[in-house]
Design a protein around this motif. Structure first.
Motif, PDB file in Angstrom:
ATOM      1  N   GLU A  27       0.841  -1.196   0.000  1.00 38.66           N
ATOM      2  CA  GLU A  27       0.000   0.000   0.000  1.00 38.66           C
ATOM      3  C   GLU A  27       0.877   1.246   0.000  1.00 38.66           C
ATOM      4  O   GLU A  27       2.002   1.238   0.496  1.00 38.66           O
ATOM      5  CB  GLU A  27      -0.888   0.028   1.250  1.00 38.66           C
ATOM      6  N   GLU A  28       0.321   2.326  -0.553  1.00 44.81           N
ATOM      7  CA  GLU A  28       0.964   3.624  -0.384  1.00 44.81           C
ATOM      8  C   GLU A  28       0.505   4.180   0.949  1.00 44.81           C
ATOM      9  O   GLU A  28      -0.704   4.239   1.227  1.00 44.81           O
ATOM     10  CB  GLU A  28       0.583   4.590  -1.508  1.00 44.81           C
ATOM     11  N   VAL A  29       1.458   4.553   1.772  1.00 50.19           N
ATOM     12  CA  VAL A  29       1.120   5.067   3.099  1.00 50.19           C
ATOM     13  C   VAL A  29       1.719   6.452   3.274  1.00 50.19           C
ATOM     14  O   VAL A  29       2.634   6.865   2.549  1.00 50.19           O
ATOM     15  CB  VAL A  29       1.622   4.131   4.226  1.00 50.19           C
ATOM     16  N   GLU A  30       1.174   7.164   4.237  1.00 52.19           N
ATOM     17  CA  GLU A  30       1.714   8.462   4.595  1.00 52.19           C
ATOM     18  C   GLU A  30       2.345   8.343   5.976  1.00 52.19           C
ATOM     19  O   GLU A  30       1.718   7.847   6.912  1.00 52.19           O
ATOM     20  CB  GLU A  30       0.613   9.523   4.593  1.00 52.19           C
ATOM     21  N   VAL A  31       3.578   8.787   6.068  1.00 59.15           N
ATOM     22  CA  VAL A  31       4.321   8.700   7.328  1.00 59.15           C
ATOM     23  C   VAL A  31       4.499  10.107   7.880  1.00 59.15           C
ATOM     24  O   VAL A  31       5.139  10.960   7.257  1.00 59.15           O
ATOM     25  CB  VAL A  31       5.693   8.028   7.120  1.00 59.15           C
ATOM     26  N   PRO A  45      -5.393  -2.515  10.807  1.00 58.33           N
ATOM     27  CA  PRO A  45      -4.200  -2.772   9.996  1.00 58.33           C
ATOM     28  C   PRO A  45      -2.930  -2.338  10.727  1.00 58.33           C
ATOM     29  O   PRO A  45      -2.961  -1.426  11.548  1.00 58.33           O
ATOM     30  CB  PRO A  45      -4.439  -1.935   8.738  1.00 58.33           C
ATOM     31  N   ILE A  46      -1.845  -3.000  10.405  1.00 57.02           N
ATOM     32  CA  ILE A  46      -0.591  -2.756  11.102  1.00 57.02           C
ATOM     33  C   ILE A  46       0.576  -2.982  10.152  1.00 57.02           C
ATOM     34  O   ILE A  46       0.491  -3.812   9.234  1.00 57.02           O
ATOM     35  CB  ILE A  46      -0.478  -3.680  12.342  1.00 57.02           C
ATOM     36  N   ILE A  47       1.645  -2.243  10.347  1.00 59.31           N
ATOM     37  CA  ILE A  47       2.886  -2.469   9.598  1.00 59.31           C
ATOM     38  C   ILE A  47       3.833  -3.216  10.517  1.00 59.31           C
ATOM     39  O   ILE A  47       4.269  -2.682  11.538  1.00 59.31           O
ATOM     40  CB  ILE A  47       3.512  -1.140   9.132  1.00 59.31           C
ATOM     41  N   LEU A  48       4.124  -4.460  10.159  1.00 63.18           N
ATOM     42  CA  LEU A  48       4.959  -5.318  10.987  1.00 63.18           C
ATOM     43  C   LEU A  48       6.449  -5.075  10.708  1.00 63.18           C
ATOM     44  O   LEU A  48       6.814  -4.169   9.979  1.00 63.18           O
ATOM     45  CB  LEU A  48       4.588  -6.782  10.748  1.00 63.18           C
ATOM     46  N   GLY A  49       7.275  -5.941  11.285  1.00 65.65           N
ATOM     47  CA  GLY A  49       8.717  -5.874  11.068  1.00 65.65           C
ATOM     48  C   GLY A  49       9.441  -5.181  12.200  1.00 65.65           C
ATOM     49  O   GLY A  49       8.981  -4.145  12.697  1.00 65.65           O
ATOM     50  N   HIS A  50      10.565  -5.778  12.634  1.00 58.03           N
ATOM     51  CA  HIS A  50      11.323  -5.145  13.711  1.00 58.03           C
ATOM     52  C   HIS A  50      12.820  -5.286  13.567  1.00 58.03           C
ATOM     53  O   HIS A  50      13.558  -4.680  14.331  1.00 58.03           O
ATOM     54  CB  HIS A  50      10.913  -5.726  15.059  1.00 58.03           C
ATOM     55  N   ARG A 105       6.365   7.066  23.737  1.00 53.48           N
ATOM     56  CA  ARG A 105       6.075   8.224  24.590  1.00 53.48           C
ATOM     57  C   ARG A 105       4.594   8.600  24.631  1.00 53.48           C
ATOM     58  O   ARG A 105       4.125   9.148  25.616  1.00 53.48           O
ATOM     59  CB  ARG A 105       6.899   9.429  24.140  1.00 53.48           C
ATOM     60  N   ASP A 106       3.861   8.321  23.535  1.00 54.57           N
ATOM     61  CA  ASP A 106       2.452   8.722  23.537  1.00 54.57           C
ATOM     62  C   ASP A 106       1.503   7.626  23.050  1.00 54.57           C
ATOM     63  O   ASP A 106       0.284   7.821  23.036  1.00 54.57           O
ATOM     64  CB  ASP A 106       2.243  10.000  22.717  1.00 54.57           C
ATOM     65  N   GLY A 107       2.050   6.463  22.639  1.00 58.38           N
ATOM     66  CA  GLY A 107       1.202   5.354  22.232  1.00 58.38           C
ATOM     67  C   GLY A 107       0.506   5.536  20.902  1.00 58.38           C
ATOM     68  O   GLY A 107      -0.339   4.720  20.524  1.00 58.38           O
ATOM     69  N   THR A 108       0.854   6.577  20.149  1.00 57.54           N
ATOM     70  CA  THR A 108       0.191   6.837  18.875  1.00 57.54           C
ATOM     71  C   THR A 108       0.954   6.199  17.721  1.00 57.54           C
ATOM     72  O   THR A 108       1.976   5.536  17.911  1.00 57.54           O
ATOM     73  CB  THR A 108       0.081   8.355  18.635  1.00 57.54           C
ATOM     74  N   THR A 109       0.450   6.399  16.507  1.00 61.12           N
ATOM     75  CA  THR A 109       1.105   5.876  15.319  1.00 61.12           C
ATOM     76  C   THR A 109       1.452   7.029  14.395  1.00 61.12           C
ATOM     77  O   THR A 109       0.833   8.103  14.456  1.00 61.12           O
ATOM     78  CB  THR A 109       0.200   4.881  14.580  1.00 61.12           C
ATOM     79  N   ARG A 110       2.441   6.840  13.549  1.00 63.20           N
ATOM     80  CA  ARG A 110       2.815   7.848  12.556  1.00 63.20           C
ATOM     81  C   ARG A 110       2.349   7.432  11.160  1.00 63.20           C
ATOM     82  O   ARG A 110       2.634   8.123  10.187  1.00 63.20           O
ATOM     83  CB  ARG A 110       4.339   8.048  12.535  1.00 63.20           C
ATOM     84  N   PHE A 111       1.636   6.307  11.034  1.00 62.92           N
ATOM     85  CA  PHE A 111       1.273   5.782   9.725  1.00 62.92           C
ATOM     86  C   PHE A 111      -0.216   5.944   9.436  1.00 62.92           C
ATOM     87  O   PHE A 111      -1.056   5.838  10.343  1.00 62.92           O
ATOM     88  CB  PHE A 111       1.613   4.291   9.630  1.00 62.92           C
ATOM     89  N   SER A 112      -0.538   6.171   8.156  1.00 63.03           N
ATOM     90  CA  SER A 112      -1.927   6.191   7.709  1.00 63.03           C
ATOM     91  C   SER A 112      -1.962   5.841   6.230  1.00 63.03           C
ATOM     92  O   SER A 112      -0.962   5.994   5.513  1.00 63.03           O
ATOM     93  CB  SER A 112      -2.556   7.573   7.941  1.00 63.03           C
ATOM     94  N   THR A 116      -6.928   7.303   2.114  1.00 59.05           N
ATOM     95  CA  THR A 116      -8.087   7.562   2.979  1.00 59.05           C
ATOM     96  C   THR A 116      -7.757   8.284   4.274  1.00 59.05           C
ATOM     97  O   THR A 116      -8.645   8.823   4.929  1.00 59.05           O
ATOM     98  CB  THR A 116      -8.777   6.239   3.340  1.00 59.05           C
ATOM     99  N   GLY A 117      -6.502   8.262   4.680  1.00 63.80           N
ATOM    100  CA  GLY A 117      -6.133   8.870   5.950  1.00 63.80           C
ATOM    101  C   GLY A 117      -6.387   7.981   7.145  1.00 63.80           C
ATOM    102  O   GLY A 117      -6.130   8.369   8.287  1.00 63.80           O
ATOM    103  N   GLU A 118      -6.894   6.755   6.911  1.00 61.44           N
ATOM    104  CA  GLU A 118      -7.159   5.824   8.011  1.00 61.44           C
ATOM    105  C   GLU A 118      -5.849   5.455   8.698  1.00 61.44           C
ATOM    106  O   GLU A 118      -4.866   5.105   8.043  1.00 61.44           O
ATOM    107  CB  GLU A 118      -7.835   4.564   7.480  1.00 61.44           C
TER     108      GLU A 118
END
Length: 392
Positions: A27-31, A45-50, A105-112, A116-118
């Motif tokens: 997918e094309e995502v916005e970071v 949905p989630i982006i895996l990998g570590h 630090r805030d539990g949020t995500t930087r990905f969408s 759609t912005g989801e």
């Protein structure tokens, strides 16, 4: 070097997990740009990998440890440097920025989703299956230019965890006997958030699993190499895959047990016969509570130590008779091999450059980003050890 504090979002390609157990979808995502203390290197949905290696593209406020252009590896185990655990030699588990879902630090995500912005969930602070990711500086380790990215990414988790368990947690002694219980190169799991920098990842490391599970498990071969480096005299590998025997021999295993070939005997009985009473150190790298108990029973009375590295996904308790504990055996857990990432990973990187640590042997396949699902197929089928995913 002047640091790029870019404030604009980046659009890029990412492999997104939309449904558990299903193939990843490109997918094309916005970071979103990094915030203060961040690096830009269970939910869907989630982006895996570590496990990854990358180059810092930009940084957020209060980031002084890394600069744009630095080669770094992300790690799920933070090292803030300020909490009681980071300041103590007795622990490597940062209490200032504990591992969890989302940015530390805030539990949020930087990905969408770009269309759609989801929101797309962050995976334990790392999310390396994307061309760009954001991580906290406490979860980033700078690596010198001498280690190529396809080798550096191995230090991001699996190799460091296995070698560290023998080095830091067990402190294996020269001349000792060791039994390592493992089923293969499996896993995926971690965290991030403290200082900010944006990292463009040129290479990722995909780990194998018996299924697409998300635990951080070292491989029997990695632990064996760590024990060899510590001077262990006898290293017994226990694995259901007979193909691990030959490569295991090259990485330090002296004996090999396939549980399917022991007949009526339990593996612990065979280990006791081979070691004259039980192994000095036993490592469980599978995540199976029954294997943990079997590893414990394989340890020597009086001083045998069992180190648990595998993560059990079901939450079942490990059963050990109290009477057996009284005979001097012990069990200890190991997260990230007891390593403090920023202190110890550079040491391992130097050992690789000095040809004291083997990394090349673990890379059996390399693929492009679009072939990531094919890489997972190879891993789940047990046809490779590590498959490098190139982002460019």
């Amino acid at each position: 070097m002047e640091q790029n504090t870019a404030t604009k979002p980046i659009r890029c390609k990412a492999a997104v997990s939309k449904v558990a157990g299903q193939p990843l979808e490109m997918e094309e995502v916005e970071v979103a740009p990094p915030r203060a203390h961040e690096d830009f290197p269970g939910q869907h949905p989630i982006i895996l990998g570590h496990e990854a290696a990358g180059v810092v593209e930009s940084v957020g406020e209060h980031v002084h440890e890394v600069a744009v252009g630095d080669t770094v590896v992300p790690v799920f185990s933070a090292q803030c440097g300020d909490c009681p655990d980071c300041l103590s030699d007795r622990s490597n588990i940062c209490s200032g920025l504990p591992a969890g879902l989302g940015m530390p630090r805030d539990g949020t995500t930087r990905f969408s989703f770009a269309a759609t912005g989801e929101p797309i969930h962050n995976f334990i602070g790392v999310s390396s299956f994307t061309e760009y990711t954001v991580v906290d500086v406490s979860n980033v380790v700078r690596i010198g230019p001498g280690v190529p990215p396809e080798k550096a990414c191995l230090l991001s988790c699996g190799v460091s965890t296995g070698v560290g368990a023998a080095w830091k947690v067990a402190a294996v002694e020269p001349g000792s006997s060791v039994a390592v219980f493992g089923l293969g190169v499996v896993g995926l799991a971690v965290t991030f958030d403290h200082d900010t920098s944006e990292s463009h990842a040129p290479a990722n490391n995909v780990m194998s699993g018996s299924s697409c599970r998300l635990e951080c498990w070292p491989d029997v071969l990695v632990v064996a190499q760590g024990c060899r480096m510590r001077g262990a005299k006898q290293i017994i590998g226990v694995d259901l895959n007979p193909e691990k025997r030959d490569i295991g021999k090259r990485l330090g295993i002296t004996d090999f047990i396939n549980p399917n070939d022991t007949g009526e005997k339990a593996v612990s009985e065979v280990v006791k016969e081979m070691t004259g009473g039980g192994a000095d150190y036993c490592f469980e790298c599978i995540g199976s509570t029954s294997a943990m108990a079997e590893a414990f029973q394989s340890s020597r009375k009086g001083w045998g130590k069992t180190i648990v590295l595998g993560v059990s996904s079901g939450g079942a308790p490990m059963s050990i008779p109290p009477h057996d504990i009284l005979w001097g055996r012990s069990v200890v857990g190991s997260l990230f091999g007891g390593l403090k990432p920023k202190t110890d990973i550079p040491i391992l990187a130097q050992k690789y450059l000095d040809e004291e640590l083997e990394l090349d042997e673990f890379v059996t396949h390399e693929m492009g980003f679009d072939d990531i699902n094919a890489a997972f197929e190879l891993l789940t089928q047990g046809k490779c050890l590590r498959c490098i995913i190139w982002m460019d």
